[in-house]
Design a protein around this motif. Sequence first.
Motif, PDB file in Angstrom:
ATOM      1  N   MET A  66      19.267 -39.596  16.974  1.00 46.26           N
ATOM      2  CA  MET A  66      18.990 -41.026  16.976  1.00 46.26           C
ATOM      3  C   MET A  66      18.932 -41.562  18.403  1.00 46.26           C
ATOM      4  O   MET A  66      19.506 -40.976  19.324  1.00 46.26           O
ATOM      5  N   SER A  67      18.254 -42.681  18.586  1.00 42.27           N
ATOM      6  CA  SER A  67      18.375 -43.388  19.854  1.00 42.27           C
ATOM      7  C   SER A  67      19.799 -43.924  19.948  1.00 42.27           C
ATOM      8  O   SER A  67      20.498 -44.055  18.936  1.00 42.27           O
ATOM      9  N   ARG A  68      20.229 -44.252  21.152  1.00 42.30           N
ATOM     10  CA  ARG A  68      21.612 -44.723  21.304  1.00 42.30           C
ATOM     11  C   ARG A  68      21.855 -46.021  20.540  1.00 42.30           C
ATOM     12  O   ARG A  68      22.924 -46.216  19.943  1.00 42.30           O
ATOM     13  N   ASP A  69      20.878 -46.925  20.523  1.00 42.18           N
ATOM     14  CA  ASP A  69      21.040 -48.180  19.776  1.00 42.18           C
ATOM     15  C   ASP A  69      21.181 -47.903  18.288  1.00 42.18           C
ATOM     16  O   ASP A  69      22.017 -48.512  17.601  1.00 42.18           O
ATOM     17  N   GLU A  70      20.360 -46.985  17.755  1.00 42.23           N
ATOM     18  CA  GLU A  70      20.450 -46.635  16.337  1.00 42.23           C
ATOM     19  C   GLU A  70      21.798 -45.993  16.030  1.00 42.23           C
ATOM     20  O   GLU A  70      22.438 -46.310  15.010  1.00 42.23           O
ATOM     21  N   ALA A  71      22.238 -45.095  16.916  1.00 45.25           N
ATOM     22  CA  ALA A  71      23.514 -44.404  16.711  1.00 45.25           C
ATOM     23  C   ALA A  71      24.672 -45.403  16.712  1.00 45.25           C
ATOM     24  O   ALA A  71      25.614 -45.297  15.918  1.00 45.25           O
ATOM     25  N   LEU A  72      24.611 -46.379  17.598  1.00 47.84           N
ATOM     26  CA  LEU A  72      25.671 -47.383  17.672  1.00 47.84           C
ATOM     27  C   LEU A  72      25.717 -48.217  16.389  1.00 47.84           C
ATOM     28  O   LEU A  72      26.803 -48.509  15.861  1.00 47.84           O
ATOM     29  N   LYS A  73      24.554 -48.584  15.868  1.00 47.70           N
ATOM     30  CA  LYS A  73      24.513 -49.354  14.619  1.00 47.70           C
ATOM     31  C   LYS A  73      25.098 -48.538  13.465  1.00 47.70           C
ATOM     32  O   LYS A  73      25.807 -49.075  12.615  1.00 47.70           O
ATOM     33  N   LEU A  74      24.784 -47.237  13.434  1.00 49.25           N
ATOM     34  CA  LEU A  74      25.319 -46.382  12.374  1.00 49.25           C
ATOM     35  C   LEU A  74      26.837 -46.263  12.485  1.00 49.25           C
ATOM     36  O   LEU A  74      27.555 -46.305  11.480  1.00 49.25           O
ATOM     37  N   LEU A  75      27.342 -46.146  13.710  1.00 45.42           N
ATOM     38  CA  LEU A  75      28.789 -46.050  13.923  1.00 45.42           C
ATOM     39  C   LEU A  75      29.488 -47.324  13.460  1.00 45.42           C
ATOM     40  O   LEU A  75      30.600 -47.283  12.920  1.00 45.42           O
ATOM     41  N   GLN A  76      28.841 -48.457  13.639  1.00 50.37           N
ATOM     42  CA  GLN A  76      29.436 -49.747  13.285  1.00 50.37           C
ATOM     43  C   GLN A  76      29.508 -49.983  11.781  1.00 50.37           C
ATOM     44  O   GLN A  76      30.274 -50.839  11.334  1.00 50.37           O
ATOM     45  N   GLN A  77      28.706 -49.227  11.003  1.00 48.91           N
ATOM     46  CA  GLN A  77      28.602 -49.498   9.568  1.00 48.91           C
ATOM     47  C   GLN A  77      29.955 -49.447   8.864  1.00 48.91           C
ATOM     48  O   GLN A  77      30.241 -50.273   7.998  1.00 48.91           O
ATOM     49  N   LYS A  78      30.805 -48.476   9.210  1.00 46.53           N
ATOM     50  CA  LYS A  78      32.048 -48.245   8.475  1.00 46.53           C
ATOM     51  C   LYS A  78      33.302 -48.723   9.210  1.00 46.53           C
ATOM     52  O   LYS A  78      34.400 -48.621   8.672  1.00 46.53           O
ATOM     53  N   LEU A  79      33.150 -49.215  10.441  1.00 41.66           N
ATOM     54  CA  LEU A  79      34.325 -49.529  11.253  1.00 41.66           C
ATOM     55  C   LEU A  79      34.489 -51.024  11.460  1.00 41.66           C
ATOM     56  O   LEU A  79      33.519 -51.785  11.432  1.00 41.66           O
ATOM     57  N   LYS A  80      35.729 -51.413  11.698  1.00 41.05           N
ATOM     58  CA  LYS A  80      36.023 -52.797  12.018  1.00 41.05           C
ATOM     59  C   LYS A  80      35.816 -53.028  13.512  1.00 41.05           C
ATOM     60  O   LYS A  80      35.834 -52.093  14.315  1.00 41.05           O
ATOM     61  N   ALA A  81      35.665 -54.297  13.875  1.00 49.08           N
ATOM     62  CA  ALA A  81      35.406 -54.625  15.279  1.00 49.08           C
ATOM     63  C   ALA A  81      36.518 -54.122  16.185  1.00 49.08           C
ATOM     64  O   ALA A  81      36.263 -53.642  17.296  1.00 49.08           O
ATOM     65  N   GLY A  82      37.759 -54.180  15.705  1.00 45.74           N
ATOM     66  CA  GLY A  82      38.883 -53.746  16.526  1.00 45.74           C
ATOM     67  C   GLY A  82      38.867 -52.262  16.827  1.00 45.74           C
ATOM     68  O   GLY A  82      39.399 -51.822  17.856  1.00 45.74           O
ATOM     69  N   GLN A  83      38.260 -51.488  15.934  1.00 47.94           N
ATOM     70  CA  GLN A  83      38.200 -50.041  16.152  1.00 47.94           C
ATOM     71  C   GLN A  83      37.148 -49.655  17.191  1.00 47.94           C
ATOM     72  O   GLN A  83      37.136 -48.542  17.683  1.00 47.94           O
ATOM     73  N   MET A  84      36.285 -50.610  17.519  1.00 46.45           N
ATOM     74  CA  MET A  84      35.212 -50.341  18.482  1.00 46.45           C
ATOM     75  C   MET A  84      35.278 -51.309  19.661  1.00 46.45           C
ATOM     76  O   MET A  84      34.256 -51.635  20.271  1.00 46.45           O
ATOM     77  N   SER A  85      36.470 -51.740  19.988  1.00 48.59           N
ATOM     78  CA  SER A  85      36.619 -52.745  21.054  1.00 48.59           C
ATOM     79  C   SER A  85      36.357 -52.177  22.439  1.00 48.59           C
ATOM     80  O   SER A  85      36.017 -52.911  23.362  1.00 48.59           O
ATOM     81  N   ASP A  86      36.518 -50.861  22.600  1.00 49.60           N
ATOM     82  CA  ASP A  86      36.308 -50.233  23.901  1.00 49.60           C
ATOM     83  C   ASP A  86      34.865 -49.726  23.987  1.00 49.60           C
ATOM     84  O   ASP A  86      34.519 -48.698  23.427  1.00 49.60           O
ATOM     85  N   THR A  87      34.032 -50.462  24.693  1.00 50.78           N
ATOM     86  CA  THR A  87      32.603 -50.122  24.786  1.00 50.78           C
ATOM     87  C   THR A  87      32.389 -48.755  25.407  1.00 50.78           C
ATOM     88  O   THR A  87      31.535 -47.970  24.968  1.00 50.78           O
ATOM     89  N   PHE A 138      29.253 -37.579  23.051  1.00 52.47           N
ATOM     90  CA  PHE A 138      29.928 -36.348  22.622  1.00 52.47           C
ATOM     91  C   PHE A 138      29.333 -35.827  21.317  1.00 52.47           C
ATOM     92  O   PHE A 138      29.140 -34.622  21.150  1.00 52.47           O
ATOM     93  N   LEU A 139      29.023 -36.744  20.390  1.00 53.16           N
ATOM     94  CA  LEU A 139      28.469 -36.365  19.088  1.00 53.16           C
ATOM     95  C   LEU A 139      26.961 -36.177  19.142  1.00 53.16           C
ATOM     96  O   LEU A 139      26.338 -35.888  18.110  1.00 53.16           O
ATOM     97  N   ALA A 140      26.394 -36.331  20.344  1.00 50.54           N
ATOM     98  CA  ALA A 140      24.964 -36.086  20.591  1.00 50.54           C
ATOM     99  C   ALA A 140      24.066 -36.961  19.718  1.00 50.54           C
ATOM    100  O   ALA A 140      22.932 -36.589  19.407  1.00 50.54           O
ATOM    101  N   ASP A 141      24.569 -38.132  19.286  1.00 52.82           N
ATOM    102  CA  ASP A 141      23.792 -39.088  18.495  1.00 52.82           C
ATOM    103  C   ASP A 141      23.261 -38.472  17.198  1.00 52.82           C
ATOM    104  O   ASP A 141      22.224 -38.881  16.680  1.00 52.82           O
ATOM    105  N   LEU A 142      23.986 -37.473  16.668  1.00 52.36           N
ATOM    106  CA  LEU A 142      23.596 -36.846  15.403  1.00 52.36           C
ATOM    107  C   LEU A 142      24.123 -37.675  14.233  1.00 52.36           C
ATOM    108  O   LEU A 142      25.331 -37.913  14.137  1.00 52.36           O
ATOM    109  N   PRO A 143      23.255 -38.117  13.329  1.00 52.71           N
ATOM    110  CA  PRO A 143      23.691 -38.997  12.240  1.00 52.71           C
ATOM    111  C   PRO A 143      24.844 -38.446  11.404  1.00 52.71           C
ATOM    112  O   PRO A 143      25.801 -39.169  11.110  1.00 52.71           O
ATOM    113  N   LEU A 144      24.773 -37.178  10.990  1.00 55.52           N
ATOM    114  CA  LEU A 144      25.827 -36.628  10.134  1.00 55.52           C
ATOM    115  C   LEU A 144      27.154 -36.574  10.878  1.00 55.52           C
ATOM    116  O   LEU A 144      28.209 -36.895  10.310  1.00 55.52           O
TER     117      LEU A 144
END
Length: 789
Positions: free
Chosen positions: A422-443, A452-458
Amino acid sequence: MLPATVPNARIFTYNWRAEFSKDAVELTLRDHAEAFLLDFRALREAKREPLRRPVVFIASCFGGLVVIKALTIAASAAGKEYSFLRYATVGVAFLGTPFKGTPAERLAQWLVAYEGFMGEQASTTLIKDLKKSTGVLNDLVSQFMRETHQPGYYLPLHCFYEMQSTNLSKKILPECLANLAPKKEFLVNQESACLHGWGDTPLDCGHVMMNKFAPGTENFRRVASIIRMLVSESNETLKQRNVRQKRHFIVPFGRNMDFVGRKPILGQLLERVPPSAMEGDCQRTAIEGLGGVGKTQIALEIAFRIGDALPDCSVFWVPAVDATSFENAYRAIGQQLSVPGIDEEKADVKALVKAALSRQSTGSWLLIIDNADDTNLLFGNNALADYLPFSRQGSILFTTRNHELGVSLVESESYIIPVEEMSRDEALKLLQQKLKAGQMSDTRSNEALLEFLADLPLAIRQASAYMAKKQISTTQYLELCNSSDEDMIELLSKDFEDRHRYKSIQNPIAKTWLISFRHISDHDPLAADYLRFMCFLAGKDIPQSLLPPAGRLKTVEAIGTLKAYAFISERKESDTYDIHRLVQISMLSWLAQKGERGEWATNVLQRLDDIYPSPEHENREEWIRYLPHTQHALQLWKRTDDEKATPGLLSKVGKSFHNLGKYEEAEQMYRQALQLYQKVLGKEHPSTLGSMNNLALVLDSQGKYEEAEQMHRQALQLREKVLGKEHPSTLGSMNNLALVLDSQGKYEEAEQMHRQALQLYQKVLGKEHPSTLRSKNNLAACLRAKTKG
């Protein structure tokens, strides 16, 4: 006149800019059609009219092309927001529409040239679309005709053509150019203005009068008669259209509401995959990519989009994980289609369903073959590929990890759509789907984790599922990943709930790749060995020359297999490759589980020792290229505690670092080599003593003179004992000890040592030997330093 002809109709006109003027906007036919669709929908919404209220189009000249392009877009999956128009339209009357082009394009081009000479500009885009040579019109009309002949869809059309020629040159060209143009001609002749299979009527006028009528004229009566007929038969048209074949939708998963991104790939698929996209053939398309890159989810999204946009198109889903899952899916299709004999005990289910889908009466369909990865399964004994149906109303979409297999299935590279991370923007949106804002507070942690996960969807979905379950942040998860390879492998092997993947196929990314590992091992053992070998090297810029030799053809085929499964990618430089870091770590874990990691670490180091040159200035380019891979392999070797690894390789890497001025790294390599030599060969072996000498030299280079002196004295003492006082290596140790004494200002002892070394060099090697001359130079330098001191 028209309101009197159809008194109950609401009548609108639509004007659009097609003139050839210096201010004309450069718009293509598609641009005009999309603008028309947008305006039409806005008009209906503004009037609060039902979107599907019946409509008859009266389209003149180029306007007819805009209408059929708009209807074609509305019938496509990409234009689903306008699909209402396909069902609302109950008839079209075309007035001089140039379905096959017009000779007027030449005159228009003359006008453009004239405007250019005068320093002005004119629009040429629409004229280019009229050219017969471009194929634009042929493709457009062919696609439109296919749409009007879809099962269950009926759209009456009627065409009018001109009977009088036009002197266009006087109308659009300056007087100075008009005499150069043909005098009169049909702008849109009968052949161009008529559609095969539909009614056509002549009008006694020239082209520019096709949409201009006087009351009571014959031309108007002819056009009005057709319009009244289209309007009066609209209810029957809709009735016939509603008599359609039953649509089936057999997909084992619900729609993935968390699906994000992938717009370019979806766009390509929506252009290719609908059954109407290719006239006269059952097109085949393949999505290919590394396991876990999101192929199944893309195919799933396509299934639902096609289902939404094309109500007449059935969608069938068949997993090709194994022969049983394939046949079970075919049986479900056969049962839905009520295929006779499908439930009989000895029924040839695959053959029956193939025959049913190949019949025209079945209607249009999309067949998705997911996980088409196993060559033997599809093309070996009882090849499943033999049971793929053919219908000109059908389309087949494959997902595969195997490029070579994909080419065999679709028969052309152009029908394969690669899926990458995925592009980095797409990967970030996918990561946000299941997490709360507090879990992703550190940009920074978010970015580092996706890297690290190489933007792999799975891998992203697996990681977010774990974080959501354990209520930890991206920062904490990243720390777990970086703590050790073992922890990371454990994380990548964690099962997680995913309703959009097969229960029979384990979800985790590490286990997903094991399926591909096993396929490769079964079908191409050399490729499997190369993959094992590469997992011990640095992941980037791997030269093919490092791999064990196996013959040119076998090597090419093995590398091709790894590229086909997307485990490695070829760089622009010839014979140089990259391997995915997560693939490497998963492969190492697999080797460890099978008890083969130590054996392969030794194999790799022995190969590197064979090919790694003694590092000199002359071969600097070669050993510089090999150095990062050898260093990485040595780091992995340290974890195996295998004493069979070659200390000679450690020495060569140490010398490489020494040559580069990286003395700390060189010292580390030399100490490991010395320790290993002492353990394997003993303290008095010549190789052990050579390693001791190398370590002393690099200690000297770092200014660690006392330790260097002690190491040189020990080396000298042992070389005198083992090799004798006059051996060249003994003299080398004597010279090196004298130099480190120089560095400490111990000039008296250094001078004595230099004189002794020079005397022996002259005796053993002769007065003109390079080593003798260096010894003489070292003595002179010592005497000079002593004098200054």
